[in-house]
Design an enzyme around this catalytic site. Sequence first.
Site, PDB file in Angstrom:
ATOM      1  N   ASP A   1     -21.646  35.497 109.228  1.00  0.00           N
ATOM      2  CA  ASP A   1     -21.357  36.562 110.184  1.00  0.00           C
ATOM      3  C   ASP A   1     -21.106  37.865 109.424  1.00  0.00           C
ATOM      4  OD1 ASP A   1     -18.755  36.524 109.243  1.00  0.00           O
ATOM      5  OD2 ASP A   1     -17.833  36.246 111.197  1.00  0.00           O
ATOM      6  N   ILE A   2     -21.217  38.985 110.140  1.00  0.00           N
ATOM      7  CA  ILE A   2     -21.120  40.309 109.522  1.00  0.00           C
ATOM      8  C   ILE A   2     -19.653  40.674 109.374  1.00  0.00           C
ATOM      9  CG2 ILE A   2     -21.759  42.733 109.750  1.00  0.00           C
ATOM     10  CD1 ILE A   2     -24.117  41.868 111.450  1.00  0.00           C
TER      11      ILE A   2
ATOM     12  N   GLY B   1     -23.852  37.316 119.174  1.00  0.00           N
ATOM     13  CA  GLY B   1     -22.939  38.281 118.573  1.00  0.00           C
ATOM     14  C   GLY B   1     -23.405  38.659 117.183  1.00  0.00           C
ATOM     15  N   ASP B   2     -22.490  38.575 116.215  1.00  0.00           N
ATOM     16  CA  ASP B   2     -22.850  38.879 114.821  1.00  0.00           C
ATOM     17  C   ASP B   2     -22.959  37.606 113.988  1.00  0.00           C
ATOM     18  OD1 ASP B   2     -20.126  38.303 114.958  1.00  0.00           O
ATOM     19  OD2 ASP B   2     -19.649  39.558 113.229  1.00  0.00           O
ATOM     20  N   GLU B   3     -23.197  36.471 114.632  1.00  0.00           N
ATOM     21  CA  GLU B   3     -23.292  35.188 113.940  1.00  0.00           C
ATOM     22  C   GLU B   3     -24.757  34.826 113.698  1.00  0.00           C
ATOM     23  OE1 GLU B   3     -21.253  32.448 116.389  1.00  0.00           O
ATOM     24  OE2 GLU B   3     -19.255  33.112 115.787  1.00  0.00           O
TER      25      GLU B   3
END
Length: 413
Positions: free
Chosen positions: A284-285, A326-328
């Site tokens: 993730d980010i 999402g960011d995943e």
Amino acid sequence: MARPSRSLPTLRQLLAGVHMRLILFTVALATASLLLSGMMVIRNYAARNLQLTAHTVAYTVEPALVFGDRAAMLEGIVSVAGVGGVDRVELREPGGAVLAAWEHPHGDLHSPFEDFANGLLWPRPARHVVQRGDRVLGEVRVYGNSEGVLRYVLSGAIIALSCLGLTVIATRILARRLQHDVIEPLDHVAAIAHAVRSDRAFEKRVPASGIAEIDQFGQDFNALLAELQGWHAGLTSENAELARRATHDGLTGLGNRVLFEQVLGEAIGASVRSDVAFAVLYLDIDDFKSINDRHGHAAGDAALIAVAERLRSSIRHVDSAFRLGGDEFAVVLAPFHNRAHVDGVVARIHLAMERSFRLPSGLFARSTVSVGVAVYPDDGVSPVDLLRRADAAMYQMKRHARCEGETGHGADA
């Protein structure tokens, strides 16, 4: 008492009559075979199209169902359901009540007969349950529309009648040449119709004939084949696009969670058969929320796209990258014999993330990622175990980086 005399048919008349009946039967059989095979092909592809439409609508309206936004539900249905072959789309609650519905505007062929044909071709709607986790949010029902099939049957019937008329004229004028100039070309048509029905050989065409009427018949038959080929190509393209949308993320182009679970299951099966390990990366980010807060959601989308591009460039063509939501992100690495290969991939990912990317505002930013690794079968033998282990490793890496940052700040102070 003498029996009344009766005029007997001549051999020419008998042959002409026999040949005419044979040709009419052959043309009718060839036409019926093509129409039936065409209807079967169109119905099968339309049924697949309905199922994929139901799946895509369910994927599209899921957020609207979660938040109870009926306008967004209808908007999601309309954005997907405007393809040919869909008569009505309903989104129902688990109890059966209709939340949103869309109906295709009927054309000039609409009649009670079309409603009967809809019920005959698709007696039951395509269904897909919308759920999040173990919770059932609703059900999508997609009803088929037979307007395209009816148009195909109508045009086929018109062409068949025209061909029959031309064939009758040709048999009467060319009685002595029936076998060579009429029967054989029609046998060829029947063979092509059989090839279309059995082998889906839509590219085949009837060759030119030495008789104008038969040649016209061949051209009309070829036109019918070309139209069927176009419908087949269109349905195939629509099904491929719907299948792609159902398994890929619309923003980054990476595979989505549905495709990830499928690929992960296939990778486990292949590893069991070959007894070679493979790895799952969970990413993730870092500080993604701060990017959205400081620069807006457009900047967040740019960061997701940049991370996806760099992730794609850091792995081999046999590896697969996915955006889970999402960011995943996740990566399924192909089987390997040395753990150093996994470490090398992780290092390439971190190195690729050091390059900055342009925001919509014109500024440049950089996004780092935290990566967790799980190796099959050392860290788990089921998808759930592998994801749990990779997720835990990713958060451990994130905590370690945070602690190092705090230690560094403390030392500077």
